[in-house]
Write an enzyme that holds these catalytic residues in place. Sequence first.
Site, PDB file in Angstrom:
ATOM      1  N   LYS A 155       0.978  -1.137  -0.104  1.00  0.00           N
ATOM      2  CA  LYS A 155      -0.036   0.230   0.008  1.00  0.00           C
ATOM      3  C   LYS A 155       0.817   1.284  -0.249  1.00  0.00           C
ATOM      4  O   LYS A 155       1.325   1.572   1.174  1.00  0.00           O
ATOM      5  CB  LYS A 155      -0.693  -0.012   1.320  1.00  0.00           C
ATOM      6  N   GLU A 230       9.247   1.387  11.163  1.00  0.00           N
ATOM      7  CA  GLU A 230      10.132   2.370  10.845  1.00  0.00           C
ATOM      8  C   GLU A 230       9.637   3.538  11.019  1.00  0.00           C
ATOM      9  O   GLU A 230       8.654   3.726  10.101  1.00  0.00           O
ATOM     10  CB  GLU A 230      10.768   2.440   9.314  1.00  0.00           C
ATOM     11  N   CYS A 264      13.070  11.126   7.447  1.00  0.00           N
ATOM     12  CA  CYS A 264      13.192  10.827   8.799  1.00  0.00           C
ATOM     13  C   CYS A 264      14.570  10.785   9.607  1.00  0.00           C
ATOM     14  O   CYS A 264      14.399  10.824  10.747  1.00  0.00           O
ATOM     15  CB  CYS A 264      12.482   9.053   8.975  1.00  0.00           C
ATOM     16  N   GLU A 365       9.007  16.273  15.251  1.00  0.00           N
ATOM     17  CA  GLU A 365       9.334  16.236  13.960  1.00  0.00           C
ATOM     18  C   GLU A 365       8.686  17.294  13.111  1.00  0.00           C
ATOM     19  O   GLU A 365       7.586  17.456  12.986  1.00  0.00           O
ATOM     20  CB  GLU A 365       8.844  14.960  13.482  1.00  0.00           C
TER      21      GLU A 365
HETATM   22  P1  TAP Z   1       1.870   8.605   7.829  1.00  0.00           P
HETATM   23  O1  TAP Z   1       0.839   9.470   7.633  1.00  0.00           O
HETATM   24  O2  TAP Z   1       2.106   7.711   8.883  1.00  0.00           O
HETATM   25  O3  TAP Z   1       1.612   7.381   6.373  1.00  0.00           O
HETATM   26  C1  TAP Z   1       2.422   6.489   6.131  1.00  0.00           C
HETATM   27  C2  TAP Z   1       1.425   5.395   5.233  1.00  0.00           C
HETATM   28  O4  TAP Z   1       0.509   4.989   6.169  1.00  0.00           O
HETATM   29  C3  TAP Z   1       0.892   5.993   4.172  1.00  0.00           C
HETATM   30  O5  TAP Z   1       0.764   5.016   3.226  1.00  0.00           O
HETATM   31  C4  TAP Z   1      -0.548   6.280   4.589  1.00  0.00           C
HETATM   32  O6  TAP Z   1      -1.536   6.365   3.833  1.00  0.00           O
HETATM   33  C5  TAP Z   1      -0.612   5.044   5.572  1.00  0.00           C
HETATM   34  N1  TAP Z   1      -1.681   5.171   6.710  1.00  0.00           N
HETATM   35  C6  TAP Z   1      -2.364   6.496   7.082  1.00  0.00           C
HETATM   36  N2  TAP Z   1      -3.144   5.926   8.029  1.00  0.00           N
HETATM   37  C7  TAP Z   1      -3.234   4.610   8.383  1.00  0.00           C
HETATM   38  C8  TAP Z   1      -3.997   3.697   9.052  1.00  0.00           C
HETATM   39  N3  TAP Z   1      -4.662   4.229   9.971  1.00  0.00           N
HETATM   40  N4  TAP Z   1      -3.676   2.462   8.864  1.00  0.00           N
HETATM   41  C9  TAP Z   1      -2.825   1.932   8.076  1.00  0.00           C
HETATM   42  N5  TAP Z   1      -2.215   2.855   7.307  1.00  0.00           N
HETATM   43  C10 TAP Z   1      -2.386   4.318   7.271  1.00  0.00           C
HETATM   44  O7  TAP Z   1       3.280   9.131   7.423  1.00  0.00           O
HETATM   45  P2  TAP Z   1       3.767  10.245   5.945  1.00  0.00           P
HETATM   46  O8  TAP Z   1       2.917  11.485   6.539  1.00  0.00           O
HETATM   47  O9  TAP Z   1       3.296   9.239   4.913  1.00  0.00           O
HETATM   48  O10 TAP Z   1       5.318   9.934   6.085  1.00  0.00           O
HETATM   49  C11 TAP Z   1       5.885  10.620   7.016  1.00  0.00           C
HETATM   50  C12 TAP Z   1       6.437  10.184   8.262  1.00  0.00           C
HETATM   51  O11 TAP Z   1       7.106   9.055   7.919  1.00  0.00           O
HETATM   52  C13 TAP Z   1       7.377  10.656   9.139  1.00  0.00           C
HETATM   53  O12 TAP Z   1       6.858  10.761  10.484  1.00  0.00           O
HETATM   54  C14 TAP Z   1       8.578  10.068   8.872  1.00  0.00           C
HETATM   55  O13 TAP Z   1       9.517  10.163   9.715  1.00  0.00           O
HETATM   56  C15 TAP Z   1       8.296   8.773   8.897  1.00  0.00           C
HETATM   57  N6  TAP Z   1       9.378   7.976   8.039  1.00  0.00           N
HETATM   58  C16 TAP Z   1       9.867   7.306   8.438  1.00  0.00           C
HETATM   59  C17 TAP Z   1      10.976   6.187   7.957  1.00  0.00           C
HETATM   60  C18 TAP Z   1      12.008   5.454   8.646  1.00  0.00           C
HETATM   61  S1  TAP Z   1      12.699   4.642   7.394  1.00  0.00           S
HETATM   62  N7  TAP Z   1      12.031   5.443   9.645  1.00  0.00           N
HETATM   63  C19 TAP Z   1      11.349   6.872   6.370  1.00  0.00           C
HETATM   64  C20 TAP Z   1      10.558   7.574   5.810  1.00  0.00           C
HETATM   65  C21 TAP Z   1       9.366   8.309   6.755  1.00  0.00           C
HETATM   66  P3  TAP Z   1      -1.928   7.618   3.232  1.00  0.00           P
HETATM   67  O14 TAP Z   1      -1.112   8.264   2.312  1.00  0.00           O
HETATM   68  O15 TAP Z   1      -3.408   7.273   2.503  1.00  0.00           O
HETATM   69  O16 TAP Z   1      -2.363   8.512   4.287  1.00  0.00           O
END
Ligand code: TAP
Length: 479
Positions: A155, A230, A264, A365
């Site tokens: 997904k 992660e 991240c 963050e």
């Molecule tokens: P999230 O809002 O957490 O979304 C990540 C993924 O989860 C997306 O595909 C999102 O779908 C999905 N999602 C949202 N709500 C969900 C639920 N209730 N159940 C299951 N899946 C759900 O994060 P983001 O805004 O895309 O990314 C930024 C975050 O990711 C930051 O906190 C960053 O630090 C973290 N990050 C961590 C890493 C590592 S390797 N540690 C790397 C990159 C990013 P939708 O797109 O439809 O909302």
Amino acid sequence: MDRRNPANGLLTGRYALASVDDADRAVAGAREAFDSGVWSTMASIDRGRILLAWAELIRLNKERLAQIEAAEVGKPIRIARGDIQGAIDLTQYAGTLAFDIHGDAFDHVHGTDLGVVLKEPIGVVAAIVPWNFPAIIYSQKVPFALAAGCTVVVKPAEMTPGTALEMSRLALDAGVPPGVLNIITGEGSVVGQRLAEHPDIDLLSFTGSTKVSHDIAAAASTTHKHLSFELGGKGATIVFDDANLDDAVDGVLFGVYFNQGETCIAGTRLLVQDTIADAFVAQLASRAAELRVGDVFDDETDIGAMISESHLKKVLEYVESGTAAGATLVTGGTRVNVEGIEDGLFVAPTILDHVAAASRVFQEEIFGPVLVTARFTTDEEAISLANDTVYGLANGVWTKNVDRAIRFGRALRSGTVWINTSNDGAPQLPFGGYKESGNAREKGRAGLEEYLVSKTFHIHVGPRTPFYSTRAAVPTESA
Ligand code: TAP
């Protein structure tokens, strides 16, 4: 749903919004493919060959994929090209790991018994991916799960599914059998949530925010699937006066502004020794002001767009909250209007100085091009400031004192510590967090082990030593 390039407002893709039923069908397909053994019982060396062929197809499509990545994320093309090269490297590495999947043998159990520990694929994997590095994070999960013999449902993030869809199509072309790799586009709160709840998923691998990881853990709580997280970070970069300061300036800028800070592992907190702090911050500020913000398809651009209007607002609100809490705005802190671009969501590279450790900008963050700076005098103070966060993904230290570097490497509570470098990594090096940054280890051999489960054979050799002694029959009265 439509996706528009956040760096110019133009339509980049139109995607299906999957329903819960679609998610169920994808899981059923992956389950059937796993149970059929078409992939899980294939010789792992053959799976490895298919993964290497897949990596080659990604390489042949590198520029096209980089263009998609740059457009959907609004990141500079130079970074997007690096991302696709990273995806190729990860896929090749996972392919070579497949050549070497093995268990363990214990040939002296109780003297003569034999213990054999098999490594089996864990089963059906759900991979949920965020928007900041869609291709790289997909590639930290999918090729490793496939190498292990698992089947997968991916997904991607709602706003950036393009490269994941294209790379999955290439996997099919490379010989991954139908049903083994499934992909659904749509909303996390709908299909992501369904994957978390689904009883037929054996492992859910999630990269994203710490908040959503808690929602996933709650949704998964009625099942016993493995959860691999992660999550977010709030990395510190510690600069000592004995460092090579020119290198450190470049490293700090790269650490915080790479991918416009939507990273991240961004080194978003600078901790600088007070003996050099004023001069160091001044040098950073003049270099930050020179970075080129704007057209993501220009090879010279350094800083792209924020992923969405709401995210841009959030980043600017953080800057305001920092100054309201007493920090000094040294440079940036505003939206940038780039000539010739009407709808670009750009934020100027920003530095806040004299930031209090208790303030929100130091603790939370921001996920944008914002560096927050604090000063320290002693080593102990630096360690304590760096570890004063709920996160623990990556920290860095710049010093030429080897004892100090190693001492800091040990004392910093994060899965990665950079010494005289920043934002660095390689497919063979494991990556993951401490504390609220998650429990997973991706990449490296550890990245394969995530998708394997052990099974033990205990083989008795030789005559059995009876546990119950054979007693002479007790005569009954009638006898
Ligand atoms: P999230 O809002 O957490 O979304 C990540 C993924 O989860 C997306 O595909 C999102 O779908 C999905 N999602 C949202 N709500 C969900 C639920 N209730 N159940 C299951 N899946 C759900 O994060 P983001 O805004 O895309 O990314 C930024 C975050 O990711 C930051 O906190 C960053 O630090 C973290 N990050 C961590 C890493 C590592 S390797 N540690 C790397 C990159 C990013 P939708 O797109 O439809 O909302």
